[in-house]
Design an enzyme around this catalytic site. Sequence first.
Site, PDB file in Angstrom:
ATOM      1  N   GLU A 116     -15.122  35.622  45.624  1.00  0.00           N
ATOM      2  CA  GLU A 116     -14.311  36.830  45.495  1.00  0.00           C
ATOM      3  C   GLU A 116     -14.422  37.419  44.092  1.00  0.00           C
ATOM      4  O   GLU A 116     -14.525  38.634  43.912  1.00  0.00           O
ATOM      5  CB  GLU A 116     -12.853  36.514  45.844  1.00  0.00           C
ATOM      6  CG  GLU A 116     -12.687  36.167  47.312  1.00  0.00           C
ATOM      7  CD  GLU A 116     -11.251  35.887  47.676  1.00  0.00           C
ATOM      8  OE1 GLU A 116     -10.658  34.966  47.089  1.00  0.00           O
ATOM      9  OE2 GLU A 116     -10.706  36.592  48.551  1.00  0.00           O
ATOM     10  N   GLU A 136     -11.733  29.967  53.256  1.00  0.00           N
ATOM     11  CA  GLU A 136     -10.278  29.845  53.171  1.00  0.00           C
ATOM     12  C   GLU A 136      -9.580  29.558  54.502  1.00  0.00           C
ATOM     13  O   GLU A 136      -8.588  28.843  54.553  1.00  0.00           O
ATOM     14  CB  GLU A 136      -9.664  31.115  52.574  1.00  0.00           C
ATOM     15  CG  GLU A 136      -9.854  31.250  51.074  1.00  0.00           C
ATOM     16  CD  GLU A 136     -11.153  31.925  50.686  1.00  0.00           C
ATOM     17  OE1 GLU A 136     -12.071  32.009  51.530  1.00  0.00           O
ATOM     18  OE2 GLU A 136     -11.253  32.360  49.524  1.00  0.00           O
TER      19      GLU A 136
HETATM   20  N1  LIG Z   1     -11.185  27.531  47.867  1.00  0.00           N
HETATM   21  C1  LIG Z   1     -11.366  27.508  49.144  1.00  0.00           C
HETATM   22  O1  LIG Z   1     -10.893  28.343  49.857  1.00  0.00           O
HETATM   23  C2  LIG Z   1     -12.162  26.401  49.748  1.00  0.00           C
HETATM   24  C3  LIG Z   1     -11.854  25.879  51.021  1.00  0.00           C
HETATM   25  C4  LIG Z   1     -12.630  24.842  51.547  1.00  0.00           C
HETATM   26  C5  LIG Z   1     -13.707  24.336  50.805  1.00  0.00           C
HETATM   27  N2  LIG Z   1     -13.980  24.852  49.597  1.00  0.00           N
HETATM   28  C6  LIG Z   1     -15.106  24.420  48.800  1.00  0.00           C
HETATM   29  O2  LIG Z   1     -16.171  24.024  49.602  1.00  0.00           O
HETATM   30  C7  LIG Z   1     -16.937  23.077  48.880  1.00  0.00           C
HETATM   31  C8  LIG Z   1     -17.580  22.137  49.818  1.00  0.00           C
HETATM   32  O3  LIG Z   1     -16.577  21.381  50.423  1.00  0.00           O
HETATM   33  P1  LIG Z   1     -16.807  19.848  50.679  1.00  0.00           P
HETATM   34  O4  LIG Z   1     -15.608  19.407  51.399  1.00  0.00           O
HETATM   35  O5  LIG Z   1     -18.117  19.671  51.321  1.00  0.00           O
HETATM   36  O6  LIG Z   1     -16.894  19.317  49.153  1.00  0.00           O
HETATM   37  P2  LIG Z   1     -16.831  17.840  48.589  1.00  0.00           P
HETATM   38  O7  LIG Z   1     -16.042  16.979  49.448  1.00  0.00           O
HETATM   39  O8  LIG Z   1     -18.186  17.376  48.223  1.00  0.00           O
HETATM   40  O9  LIG Z   1     -16.036  18.142  47.269  1.00  0.00           O
HETATM   41  C9  LIG Z   1     -16.508  17.775  45.986  1.00  0.00           C
HETATM   42  C10 LIG Z   1     -15.384  17.203  45.122  1.00  0.00           C
HETATM   43  O10 LIG Z   1     -14.645  18.237  44.528  1.00  0.00           O
HETATM   44  C11 LIG Z   1     -13.311  18.209  44.909  1.00  0.00           C
HETATM   45  N3  LIG Z   1     -12.956  19.577  45.163  1.00  0.00           N
HETATM   46  C12 LIG Z   1     -13.681  20.419  45.893  1.00  0.00           C
HETATM   47  N4  LIG Z   1     -13.125  21.637  45.876  1.00  0.00           N
HETATM   48  C13 LIG Z   1     -12.050  21.567  45.122  1.00  0.00           C
HETATM   49  C14 LIG Z   1     -11.120  22.531  44.742  1.00  0.00           C
HETATM   50  N5  LIG Z   1     -11.258  23.819  45.103  1.00  0.00           N
HETATM   51  N6  LIG Z   1     -10.106  22.126  43.978  1.00  0.00           N
HETATM   52  C15 LIG Z   1     -10.010  20.846  43.568  1.00  0.00           C
HETATM   53  N7  LIG Z   1     -10.912  19.904  43.878  1.00  0.00           N
HETATM   54  C16 LIG Z   1     -11.921  20.257  44.648  1.00  0.00           C
HETATM   55  C17 LIG Z   1     -13.276  17.366  46.137  1.00  0.00           C
HETATM   56  O11 LIG Z   1     -12.041  16.732  46.295  1.00  0.00           O
HETATM   57  C18 LIG Z   1     -14.391  16.385  45.870  1.00  0.00           C
HETATM   58  O12 LIG Z   1     -13.965  15.348  45.042  1.00  0.00           O
HETATM   59  C19 LIG Z   1     -16.003  22.408  47.894  1.00  0.00           C
HETATM   60  O13 LIG Z   1     -16.606  22.452  46.636  1.00  0.00           O
HETATM   61  C20 LIG Z   1     -14.762  23.265  47.912  1.00  0.00           C
HETATM   62  O14 LIG Z   1     -14.520  23.786  46.652  1.00  0.00           O
HETATM   63  C21 LIG Z   1     -13.224  25.875  49.074  1.00  0.00           C
END
Ligand SMILES: NC(=O)c1ccc[n+]([C@@H]2O[C@H](COP(=O)([O-])OP(=O)(O)OC[C@H]3O[C@@H](n4cnc5c(N)ncnc54)[C@H](O)[C@@H]3O)[C@@H](O)[C@H]2O)c1
Length: 723
Positions: A116, A136
């Site tokens: 975003e 999201e």
């Molecule tokens: N912000 C959003 O709306 C949103 C929603 C879902 C997934 N995601 C992102 O998608 C990516 C892939 O997901 P995944 O489940 O395969 O990753 P992953 O499980 O490999 O995550 C990597 C590490 O980063 C931590 N992490 C990831 N995003 C985080 C965040 N925004 N805040 C705090 N800690 C965070 C996780 O707990 C984990 O330890 C992640 O990096 C995550 O940021 C973002």
Amino acid sequence: MDKGHVELEVCPDGVAIITIHNPPVNSLSVPVFLGLRKKYEEALKRDDVKAIVLTGAGDKFSGGFDITSMQGFQKANGDDSSISFVSVDLQTNMVEGSRKPSVAAIQGLALGGGLELAMCCHARLAAPKAQLGLPELQLGVIPGGGGTQRLPRLIGLPKAIEMMLTSKPISSEEARELGLVDAIVPAKDLISTARRWALEITNSQKPKIVSLHKTDKLEALGEAREILRFARQQTMKRAPNLFHPLKCLDAVEVGIVSGGLAGLYKESEVFRECMTSDNAKALVHVFFAQRATGRIKGITDLGLKPRPLKKVGIIGGGLMGSGIATACILNGIQVFIKEINSDFLQAGIDRVKANLMSRVKKGNMSEEKFNRTLALLRGTLDYNDFKDVDIVVEAVIEKLPLKQQIFSDLEKVCPSRCVLASNTSTIDLNLVSEKINAKSRVAGAHFFSPAHIMPLFEIIRTSTTEPQVLVDLLDFGKRIKKVPVVVGNCPGFAVNRTFFPYTQASLLLADLGLDVYRIDRIIAGFGMPMGPFRLADLVGFEVGVASGMTYIEAYPDRVYKSKLFPLLMEEKRLGEKTRKGFYIYDERRKAKPDPELRKYLDKSRSLAGVMPNSKPIQLSDEQVVEFIFFPVVNEACRVLEERVVSKASDLDIASIMGMGFPAYRGGIVFWADLIGAKHIASRLNQLYKTYGNFFKPCAWLEHCAATGQPLSTKVDNNVMSRL
Ligand SMILES: NC(=O)c1ccc[n+]([C@@H]2O[C@H](COP(=O)([O-])OP(=O)(O)OC[C@H]3O[C@@H](n4cnc5c(N)ncnc54)[C@H](O)[C@@H]3O)[C@@H](O)[C@H]2O)c1
Ligand SMILES: *[C@@H]1O[C@H](CO)[C@@H](O)[C@H](O)[C@H]1NC(C)=O
Ligand SMILES: *[C@@H]1O[C@H](CO)[C@@H](O)[C@H](O)[C@H]1NC(C)=O
Ligand SMILES: *[C@@H]1O[C@H](CO)[C@@H](O)[C@H](O)[C@H]1NC(C)=O
Ligand SMILES: *[C@@H]1O[C@H](CO)[C@@H](O)[C@H](O)[C@H]1NC(C)=O
């Protein structure tokens, strides 16, 4: 804990590089938002800055809104000003609306709030193979930083809606084709190219594009409305219990009808509303709970490292063994399958091939990859190849002497470091390892069928299993892309045990005169993948009765024994595999209600004699849900009481991954806590008075009902000594 910061560096060419620092994914925490605001103010004020490049430190742009601060916001019930940092001001006024152009330099990830932010910039350059997306909705919220407005304007409505509704990211290459990214640049040149690009915008050599004002990609109003109508229809069909996807579409629509700014205000209103919803709380809980299953007090906090894992031995190439083997080779682990004769061995290998082949057929695996993957598998009839295996999983039929023999053989042939795991379900693990010396090496490995598809992996520890073995198995589970949960040794382990009352309560309802098809509809409507009777057909009555017997023996004080399964089995109705169970099945395995079921139901009801005055009981849909799931919650409380799991959130994940309990309800314990122990106990007590012990609330449930303490707070401080 360091929650991140933002740095600003002004280059001699007059470009300010603003960098987000917040490892591992540069998530947008409150300090990061504050930092962005401060650095932007500075860059906009300084005369020596002509243009801005926005990027993330290390190899990622940004993973999006910090999910831990989302939880803080939810706990404060929306009463937290930090949320306003995401809001319209920073992005629309400071970044997008500024006189000085910004270029986003994207590497690795630009997800959620990260993308975003990038969309507010006046151009986006990306390194090859970066992931861009708005995930999201997966967390029960909607994009809250302008994503619902800017993405459709950059790539058109249909693709934007698809990306939001599915939460699936796209690659930078696809993003380039769609127009979300302006150029793909090798990672090493990313920043220098972005600097040049930013200066070129300043000099009007390149256009300064304001995403929010773009309209060329937007469909005409009539067509847009039609696209949205169709999307709503699909969403209501696919996710009837969720309201946030529809709200997301509402925000998109406002933008299209009344303009981007109006859309932004609608979006932030909806975002706040969704953020504090039960679904968002549940999904955020699940996000963290899933990552926490691998952290266990007294086991993973001892500083132990998983030992190297290269080779896995599997005893028995049956359904389970071949499924486990498939999961291993798919993830690059070499496998030896041992069988008792060459025919069985060939059959086992053929099953693995068939598992892989189904991927090839779906176009999900190349023939070359198929060949390479299969090359990791070897069959054997003796133990010669077990001299250097790291883990052995025994998956033979449930015969105690056989299993005992195998384990004493294994102790002799395998290296002393090798982990010995059994897939036993009905035989106590302590008996399996009775005859061997190294009991500390033994654990259980419970996969859910089919093992190469179902995500849950229950690791069963006995009182003698040593922590290193569990650490190794947790690592093994992760390597084969499962969600590993460590559980105690009890009949049914965590998931099947918690859910045994699910089938039994359903059978009782059938005996009380309720229509089984209605029960299935209600339970599927609640969000389970299918109702209990359809599930019984799928599993097969023989398996169902066998596991039912386990519980009748193990927990005789609280079981319901219906005659319905035996009556059906007498006439060779065994479930889906015989094409007749509670439903009848055509060639394409489509289930249809069977009018003939009536006669078995009548017989079972008259034998059971539980129907008052032979009149079917009357229950609302909600009462049916309570009748079936409250006994499950009750058993879940016993599982917590007896420390079968080391924390409640592990059971939440196990219920979601093992039984398909809806993630948007947070798992069985989380769901129960949303309802409250008080209501559950009082309802169970009513049922207990009418129908007996099956419904009697256990001590922990009663305690929480009386004190208001959440059920999930049964945490374990001394796991090892209790098991
Ligand atoms: N912000 C959003 O709306 C949103 C929603 C879902 C997934 N995601 C992102 O998608 C990516 C892939 O997901 P995944 O489940 O395969 O990753 P992953 O499980 O490999 O995550 C990597 C590490 O980063 C931590 N992490 C990831 N995003 C985080 C965040 N925004 N805040 C705090 N800690 C965070 C996780 O707990 C984990 O330890 C992640 O990096 C995550 O940021 C973002
Ligand atoms: C193909 O594999 C990927 C990743 O393993 C998966 O997400 C996708 O759903 C699969 N597609 C099909 C058609 O099975
Ligand atoms: C895969 O292996 C088969 C049999 O060994 C062989 O015929 C085929 O050419 C191989 N395919 C590829 C793409 O390597
Ligand atoms: C759990 O249930 C499934 C089917 O419902 C069954 O196949 C499996 O053997 C059971 N496992 C245990 C440990 O009871
Ligand atoms: C163990 O493997 C055997 C053989 O494939 C299978 O019949 C049994 O259901 C498996 N048990 C568990 C708990 O997975």
